[in-house]
Motif scaffolding. Structure first.
Motif, short mmCIF file in Angstrom:
data_model
loop_
_atom_site.label_atom_id
_atom_site.label_comp_id
_atom_site.label_asym_id
_atom_site.label_seq_id
_atom_site.Cartn_x
_atom_site.Cartn_y
_atom_site.Cartn_z
N GLY A 41 -23.64 29.30 128.75
CA GLY A 41 -23.55 28.03 127.66
C GLY A 41 -24.68 27.21 128.37
O GLY A 41 -25.21 26.50 127.54
N LEU A 42 -24.93 27.35 129.50
CA LEU A 42 -26.04 26.24 130.15
C LEU A 42 -27.42 26.50 129.34
O LEU A 42 -28.06 25.68 129.55
N LEU A 43 -27.55 27.81 129.03
CA LEU A 43 -28.80 27.88 128.47
C LEU A 43 -29.18 27.15 127.47
O LEU A 43 -30.22 26.85 127.32
N THR A 44 -28.13 26.87 126.34
CA THR A 44 -28.19 26.10 125.43
C THR A 44 -28.53 24.28 125.88
O THR A 44 -29.24 23.78 125.43
N SER A 45 -27.64 24.07 126.88
CA SER A 45 -27.61 22.69 127.38
C SER A 45 -29.16 22.56 127.77
O SER A 45 -29.75 21.45 127.55
N ALA A 46 -29.72 23.56 128.75
CA ALA A 46 -30.93 23.25 129.29
C ALA A 46 -31.95 23.04 128.40
O ALA A 46 -33.03 22.29 128.59
N PHE A 47 -31.85 24.14 127.31
CA PHE A 47 -32.74 24.05 126.14
C PHE A 47 -32.87 22.53 125.52
O PHE A 47 -34.08 21.90 125.31
N ALA A 48 -31.78 21.96 125.22
CA ALA A 48 -31.53 20.79 124.61
C ALA A 48 -32.19 19.64 125.58
O ALA A 48 -32.82 18.65 125.31
N ALA A 49 -31.84 19.91 126.75
CA ALA A 49 -32.33 18.84 127.86
C ALA A 49 -33.76 18.58 127.83
O ALA A 49 -34.61 17.67 128.17
N GLY A 50 -34.34 19.66 127.84
CA GLY A 50 -35.89 20.20 128.07
C GLY A 50 -36.30 19.56 126.76
O GLY A 50 -37.54 18.95 126.83
N MET A 51 -35.85 19.71 125.46
CA MET A 51 -36.39 19.03 124.22
C MET A 51 -36.36 17.39 124.42
O MET A 51 -37.48 16.95 124.16
N VAL A 52 -35.41 16.99 124.92
CA VAL A 52 -35.17 15.31 124.91
C VAL A 52 -36.33 14.85 125.89
O VAL A 52 -36.95 13.91 125.49
N ILE A 53 -36.39 15.32 127.08
CA ILE A 53 -37.23 15.03 128.17
C ILE A 53 -38.66 15.39 128.12
O ILE A 53 -39.53 14.42 128.10
N GLY A 54 -38.83 16.53 127.29
CA GLY A 54 -39.94 17.12 127.26
C GLY A 54 -41.00 16.37 126.19
O GLY A 54 -42.13 16.39 126.44
N ALA A 55 -40.46 15.94 125.14
CA ALA A 55 -41.27 15.61 123.99
C ALA A 55 -42.10 14.56 124.23
O ALA A 55 -43.34 14.56 124.16
N PRO A 56 -41.56 13.37 124.69
CA PRO A 56 -42.59 12.54 125.00
C PRO A 56 -43.44 12.53 126.33
O PRO A 56 -44.61 12.15 126.14
N VAL A 57 -42.97 13.27 127.17
CA VAL A 57 -43.67 13.56 128.46
C VAL A 57 -44.75 14.57 128.26
O VAL A 57 -46.17 14.26 128.29
N VAL A 100 -38.47 25.88 130.37
CA VAL A 100 -39.89 25.69 130.40
C VAL A 100 -40.24 25.63 128.92
O VAL A 100 -40.98 25.31 128.30
N GLY A 101 -39.41 26.79 128.19
CA GLY A 101 -39.63 27.12 126.84
C GLY A 101 -39.25 25.86 125.68
O GLY A 101 -40.16 25.60 124.90
N ALA A 102 -38.19 24.92 126.33
CA ALA A 102 -38.04 23.89 125.72
C ALA A 102 -39.20 22.70 125.91
O ALA A 102 -39.44 22.03 124.88
N LEU A 103 -39.66 22.67 127.00
CA LEU A 103 -40.57 21.80 127.37
C LEU A 103 -41.86 22.02 126.35
O LEU A 103 -42.69 21.15 125.91
N ALA A 104 -42.25 23.21 126.22
CA ALA A 104 -43.28 23.74 125.39
C ALA A 104 -43.22 23.61 124.04
O ALA A 104 -43.98 23.05 123.11
N ASN A 105 -41.90 23.92 123.62
CA ASN A 105 -41.48 23.58 122.17
C ASN A 105 -41.63 22.30 122.06
O ASN A 105 -41.96 21.72 120.97
N ALA A 106 -40.96 21.26 122.60
CA ALA A 106 -41.18 19.88 122.38
C ALA A 106 -42.46 19.50 122.47
O ALA A 106 -42.86 18.70 121.47
#
Length: 388
Positions: A41-57, A100-106
């Motif tokens: 389930g951490l796979l989902t949490s990791a993606f969400a965290a990456g989206m939140v942090i990654g979008a503005p960065v 990494v996918g979440a950062l790219a998505n963001a």
């Protein structure tokens, strides 16, 4: 509408499918990679965290690139990490690919929203934004169920391959259709774009987006459990129920995008009031299956109709920082997508059970409506700013 907008929507469809499809694949991933289900389930949490942090960065890091270059770079990374995820036998590697996918998505979201707003005249920006955002709603209707079916018949890895395959046509099409030159806004520096954070109206709109989206996912996450435990719905009907919400969300994004260009205030205040009433009615009538099912469709329309209206407003109050505005909008909506389910989960442990989730959604929308009303007289720092 420019054809390139629909290509951005196709890429967002693939990314939305990737973000949500794990809900039906976690058990298979856990068994295959020999980890517990909570660990998977951490796979989902990791993606969400990456989206939140990654979008503005990622938005700030992309300022020195053309929009086409940034979109191609982010989408290429997204494809590569899904291929790696499909072939790896290591849970650690898979977890890293999700981050990494979440950062790219963001990053893609931030630039895509900025590009969509730049492609059309100001009076069409709500509609342009809705075309891009509709990719997520189509993912809820078709992409996520398709991912679950692929996982059921050909294993969870096939879903990762499918996401990569769907992304490739969008990648090549973006290369041919998105202008390659740097937009005028890109001449600014990260420091200049960051100045937009001093605009109080921007912070208000971002908070509104987080609250409305938090209300949406605060109940959507537990919708199946609510209907099976309280409403008595058979488990076999759950995919149809979720698809019904998805159809409503697609209609809401489409209508909201059009109305946002002509009656933004009416959509925000009238839609939020109707949304608040809808969540309350769902909490009260959850045991009455026929009424509750109708409400699922209506709430899909209202939730995404109001939410999608707020995205053009972010750009309206931050005209000098379009890329960062796209990143902040992405981050704010994902904060809501994390906060809502967390609060809904906490509330479900009370005597109300899963009936508490729509009450949490109602409370979050009530806060958003109260905030919008209370901040109507905020002074605008820019002439181009619109009323919240």
């Amino acid at each position: 509408m420019p054809f390139a907008l629909y290509l951005l929507g196709l890429a967002v469809f693939a990314q939305g499918t990737s973000e949500f499809m794990l809900s039906g694949l976690v058990a298979d991933i856990a068994a295959d990679l020999h980890v517990s289900i909570p660990a998977a389930g951490l796979l989902t949490s990791a993606f969400a965290a990456g989206m939140v942090i990654g979008a503005p960065v990622m938005a700030l890091l992309s300022l020195r690139l053309s929009r086409r270059g940034a979109l191609v770079a982010f989408l290429s990374v997204f494809v590569v990490v899904h291929v790696l995820g499909a072939v790896t036998t290591s849970f650690g590697v898979l977890l890293a690919t999700r981050v990494v996918g979440a950062l790219a998505n963001a990053g893609f979201w931030a630039v895509a929203l900025a590009a969509a707003n730049a492609m059309v005249k100001p009076g069409l920006r709500g509609r342009a934004t809705s075309i891009v955002v509709s990719g997520v709603t189509v993912a809820c209707i078709a992409g996520v169920p398709a991912g679950a079916l692929l996982g059921q018949y050909w294993g969870w890895r096939s879903a990762f391959w499918a996401v990569a395959a769907v992304s490739l046509p969008a990648l090549f099409a973006i290369l041919r259709t998105i202008p390659g030159g740097r937009p005028a806004a890109a001449e600014t520096s990260a420091r200049k774009e960051l100045r937009v954070l001093r605009e109080p109206r921007l912070l208000v709109v971002l908070l509104l987006g987080a609250l409305v989206n938090g209300g949406t996912f605060g109940t959507f996450t537990y919708l199946a459990t609510l209907f099976t435990t309280v409403g008595g719905l058979g488990a076999g009907w759950v995919p149809a129920l979720l698809a019904l919400f998805g159809v409503g969300s697609f209609l809401g994004v489409t209508l909201g995008g059009r109305l946002a260009d002509v009656r933004p205030g009416s959509v925000l205040f009238g839609g939020s009031a109707a949304l608040l009433l809808g969540w309350v009615l769902l909490a009260v009538t959850a045991a009455h299956l026929a009424v509750a099912i109708v409400l699922v469709f209506v709430l899909g329309v209202l939730s995404f109709g109001v939410g999608s209206t707020l995205i053009p407003r972010v750009f309206a109050v931050a005209p000098g920082a379009p890329t960062l505005a796209g990143g902040l909008a992405t981050a704010a909506f994902n904060v809501g997508a994390v906060l809502g389910p967390w609060l809904g989960g906490l509330a479900s442990g009370t005597t109300l059970g899963f009936r508490a989730a729509p009450w949490v959604s109602a409370a979050m929308v009530a806060c958003a409506l109260a905030l919008a009303v209370a901040t109507q007289r905020f002074p605008a720092r820019r002439r181009e700013a619109v009323e919240v």
